[in-house]
Design a protein around this motif. Structure first.
Motif, PDB file in Angstrom:
ATOM      1  N   UNK A 292       5.450 -16.755 -88.565  1.00 41.39           N
ATOM      2  CA  UNK A 292       6.368 -16.800 -87.562  1.00 41.39           C
ATOM      3  C   UNK A 292       6.018 -18.338 -86.928  1.00 41.39           C
ATOM      4  N   UNK A 293       6.978 -18.671 -85.919  1.00 40.02           N
ATOM      5  CA  UNK A 293       6.978 -19.830 -84.991  1.00 40.02           C
ATOM      6  C   UNK A 293       7.045 -19.436 -83.568  1.00 40.02           C
ATOM      7  N   UNK A 294       6.848 -20.464 -82.893  1.00 46.44           N
ATOM      8  CA  UNK A 294       6.969 -20.149 -81.391  1.00 46.44           C
ATOM      9  C   UNK A 294       8.562 -19.797 -81.018  1.00 46.44           C
ATOM     10  N   UNK A 295       8.700 -18.872 -80.051  1.00 52.23           N
ATOM     11  CA  UNK A 295       9.952 -18.372 -79.679  1.00 52.23           C
ATOM     12  C   UNK A 295      10.001 -18.839 -78.164  1.00 52.23           C
ATOM     13  N   UNK A 296      11.085 -19.237 -77.738  1.00 51.77           N
ATOM     14  CA  UNK A 296      11.513 -19.492 -76.244  1.00 51.77           C
ATOM     15  C   UNK A 296      12.311 -18.500 -75.734  1.00 51.77           C
ATOM     16  N   UNK A 297      11.826 -17.929 -74.801  1.00 48.96           N
ATOM     17  CA  UNK A 297      12.905 -16.949 -74.433  1.00 48.96           C
ATOM     18  C   UNK A 297      13.354 -17.377 -72.840  1.00 48.96           C
ATOM     19  N   UNK A 298      14.405 -16.735 -72.244  1.00 51.02           N
ATOM     20  CA  UNK A 298      14.864 -17.060 -70.930  1.00 51.02           C
ATOM     21  C   UNK A 298      14.876 -15.522 -70.124  1.00 51.02           C
ATOM     22  N   UNK A 299      14.338 -15.468 -69.078  1.00 53.76           N
ATOM     23  CA  UNK A 299      14.476 -14.196 -68.285  1.00 53.76           C
ATOM     24  C   UNK A 299      15.179 -14.466 -67.202  1.00 53.76           C
TER      25      UNK A 299
ATOM     26  N   UNK B  51      13.436 -17.534 -65.646  1.00 52.05           N
ATOM     27  CA  UNK B  51      12.145 -18.023 -66.097  1.00 52.05           C
ATOM     28  C   UNK B  51      12.036 -18.229 -67.661  1.00 52.05           C
ATOM     29  N   UNK B  52      11.667 -19.424 -67.967  1.00 53.88           N
ATOM     30  CA  UNK B  52      11.529 -19.778 -69.401  1.00 53.88           C
ATOM     31  C   UNK B  52      10.353 -19.801 -70.017  1.00 53.88           C
ATOM     32  N   UNK B  53       9.914 -18.790 -70.972  1.00 52.12           N
ATOM     33  CA  UNK B  53       8.634 -18.626 -71.550  1.00 52.12           C
ATOM     34  C   UNK B  53       8.496 -18.972 -73.137  1.00 52.12           C
ATOM     35  N   UNK B  54       7.793 -19.827 -73.523  1.00 53.31           N
ATOM     36  CA  UNK B  54       7.621 -19.959 -74.953  1.00 53.31           C
ATOM     37  C   UNK B  54       6.199 -19.116 -75.404  1.00 53.31           C
ATOM     38  N   UNK B  55       6.427 -18.616 -76.440  1.00 57.18           N
ATOM     39  CA  UNK B  55       5.482 -17.566 -76.930  1.00 57.18           C
ATOM     40  C   UNK B  55       5.126 -17.596 -78.400  1.00 57.18           C
ATOM     41  N   UNK B  56       4.060 -17.664 -78.944  1.00 52.83           N
ATOM     42  CA  UNK B  56       3.746 -17.175 -80.215  1.00 52.83           C
ATOM     43  C   UNK B  56       2.975 -16.103 -80.273  1.00 52.83           C
ATOM     44  N   UNK B  57       3.743 -15.135 -81.118  1.00 52.78           N
ATOM     45  CA  UNK B  57       3.088 -13.701 -81.089  1.00 52.78           C
ATOM     46  C   UNK B  57       1.853 -13.604 -82.096  1.00 52.78           C
ATOM     47  N   UNK B  58       1.013 -12.987 -81.327  1.00 52.23           N
ATOM     48  CA  UNK B  58      -0.247 -12.637 -82.108  1.00 52.23           C
ATOM     49  C   UNK B  58      -0.599 -11.500 -82.212  1.00 52.23           C
ATOM     50  N   UNK B  59      -0.140 -10.450 -81.468  1.00 54.53           N
ATOM     51  CA  UNK B  59      -0.478  -8.972 -81.657  1.00 54.53           C
ATOM     52  C   UNK B  59       0.677  -8.226 -81.553  1.00 54.53           C
ATOM     53  N   UNK B  60       0.641  -6.949 -82.208  1.00 58.10           N
ATOM     54  CA  UNK B  60       1.777  -6.346 -82.367  1.00 58.10           C
ATOM     55  C   UNK B  60       1.853  -5.464 -80.864  1.00 58.10           C
ATOM     56  N   UNK B  61       1.007  -5.313 -80.146  1.00 57.70           N
ATOM     57  CA  UNK B  61       1.047  -4.768 -78.813  1.00 57.70           C
ATOM     58  C   UNK B  61       1.991  -5.750 -77.814  1.00 57.70           C
ATOM     59  N   UNK B  62       2.042  -6.823 -78.149  1.00 58.91           N
ATOM     60  CA  UNK B  62       3.102  -7.864 -77.386  1.00 58.91           C
ATOM     61  C   UNK B  62       4.400  -7.142 -77.118  1.00 58.91           C
ATOM     62  N   UNK B  63       4.693  -6.218 -78.205  1.00 58.67           N
ATOM     63  CA  UNK B  63       5.892  -5.892 -77.852  1.00 58.67           C
ATOM     64  C   UNK B  63       6.134  -4.793 -76.459  1.00 58.67           C
ATOM     65  N   UNK B  64       5.072  -4.367 -76.064  1.00 58.40           N
ATOM     66  CA  UNK B  64       5.009  -3.657 -74.975  1.00 58.40           C
ATOM     67  C   UNK B  64       5.192  -4.441 -73.678  1.00 58.40           C
ATOM     68  N   UNK B  65       5.064  -5.703 -73.837  1.00 53.90           N
ATOM     69  CA  UNK B  65       5.538  -6.589 -72.668  1.00 53.90           C
ATOM     70  C   UNK B  65       6.788  -6.778 -72.466  1.00 53.90           C
ATOM     71  N   UNK B  66       7.493  -6.821 -73.662  1.00 63.16           N
ATOM     72  CA  UNK B  66       8.730  -7.116 -73.753  1.00 63.16           C
ATOM     73  C   UNK B  66       9.723  -5.909 -73.492  1.00 63.16           C
ATOM     74  N   UNK B  67       9.230  -4.803 -73.859  1.00 53.78           N
ATOM     75  CA  UNK B  67       9.779  -3.420 -73.483  1.00 53.78           C
ATOM     76  C   UNK B  67       9.994  -3.374 -72.084  1.00 53.78           C
ATOM     77  N   UNK B  68       8.805  -3.493 -71.554  1.00 51.89           N
ATOM     78  CA  UNK B  68       8.817  -3.389 -69.768  1.00 51.89           C
ATOM     79  C   UNK B  68       9.635  -4.449 -69.232  1.00 51.89           C
TER      80      UNK B  68
END
Length: 267
Positions: free
Chosen positions: A256-263, A218-235
């Motif tokens: 910050x800029x857009x970050x692309x993740x691989x899951x 799963x490839x996801x591009x993400x631009x962080x806007x909330x500090x609570x985004x961290x809850x998603x990544x922790x899960x």
């Protein structure tokens, strides 16, 4: 080492950034009643010397507008095909493209497609069979954009299908199935009440191996806007191996800029 998810500062959670071809912020024109006019925005794909046209409907909500992370993924897909990118994303795509049966096209699923730009770009740059998905009320505009680009998709040997998919809904997920080599998404981690449904959907999609038991990505591009985004990544990190494939430099005026993740699903 600190990561973007560890930063406790909020990143302006409501600002919408609409970019034109030069990367400048786009001004919205409005109707007499104050609603934003429908917009047709063209995206030039250099590697295929062709253009993808996307209709935005700003007055209809966030799902009908282009977000910065979508542009990042399109740029990376374009760079992959033109051999300009040596990024880990390019390595991932090359491995997927070379791992299948002779002549077998990649099957790609996009989650939370919105306007469909990323899925359409994947079909034209990779010659892939793509399914773009979103909530039922978003589907008509998705279909409009798919039909508007049908000729360029066909010339590149790809296909784009449109289907509704409500995250975490068993019936919708069973209809979509698991027979995909790659799952894509951009700017889908926004509303915290959707974190768990998104993770449930990813577990469904990534649990079944692709092509003889190989793990799906799963490839996801993400631009962080909330500090609570961290809850998603922790899960997510409890269930998937997560790595950063690419990071954009911050735009002017942003930290910050857009970050692309691989899951990838864990054993």
């Amino acid at each position: 080492m600190a990561t973007l998810e560890d930063d406790e500062a909020d990143i302006d959670p409501v600002k919408m950034i609409l970019l034109d071809e030069e990367g400048e912020e786009k001004k919205l024109t409005t109707l007499d009643n104050g609603a934003a006019k429908p917009q047709m925005q063209k995206h030039y794909i250099r590697s295929i010397e062709s253009t993808v046209a996307i209709r935005q409907l700003p007055s209809e909500g966030l799902s009908f507008q282009l977000w910065p992370a979508a542009t990042t993924l399109v740029t990376l897909l374009d760079g992959y095909l033109s051999h300009l990118s040596e990024s880990p994303l390019a390595t991932t795509l090359t491995a997927l493209s070379n791992g299948g049966d002779n002549g077998r096209k990649l099957k790609i699923l996009e989650l939370g497609s919105g306007t469909g730009l990323v899925g359409i770009a994947a079909a034209v740059t990779l010659g892939a069979n793509v399914t773009v998905t979103d909530m039922p009320h978003v589907i008509p505009n998705l279909k409009f954009n798919v039909e508007a680009n049908a000729d360029v998709v066909a010339r590149r040997g790809g296909t784009v299908d449109v289907a509704p998919l409500r995250w975490g809904e068993d019936d919708d997920m069973e209809v979509i199935g698991r027979e995909f080599d790659l799952v894509l998404a951009s700017d889908v981690v926004y509303h915290d009440h959707l974190y768990e449904p998104l993770i449930q959907t990813l577990r469904f999609l990534l649990n079944a191996g692709a092509r003889g038991g190989e793990k799906k990505v799963f490839i996801m591009a993400h631009l962080r806007r909330w500090k609570k985004d961290s809850a998603f990544f922790k899960k997510a990190r409890k269930l998937f191996d997560v790595e950063i494939l690419h990071t954009d430099p911050p735009k002017e005026g942003s930290r910050i800029g857009v970050v692309v993740y691989a899951f990838v699903g864990k054993n």
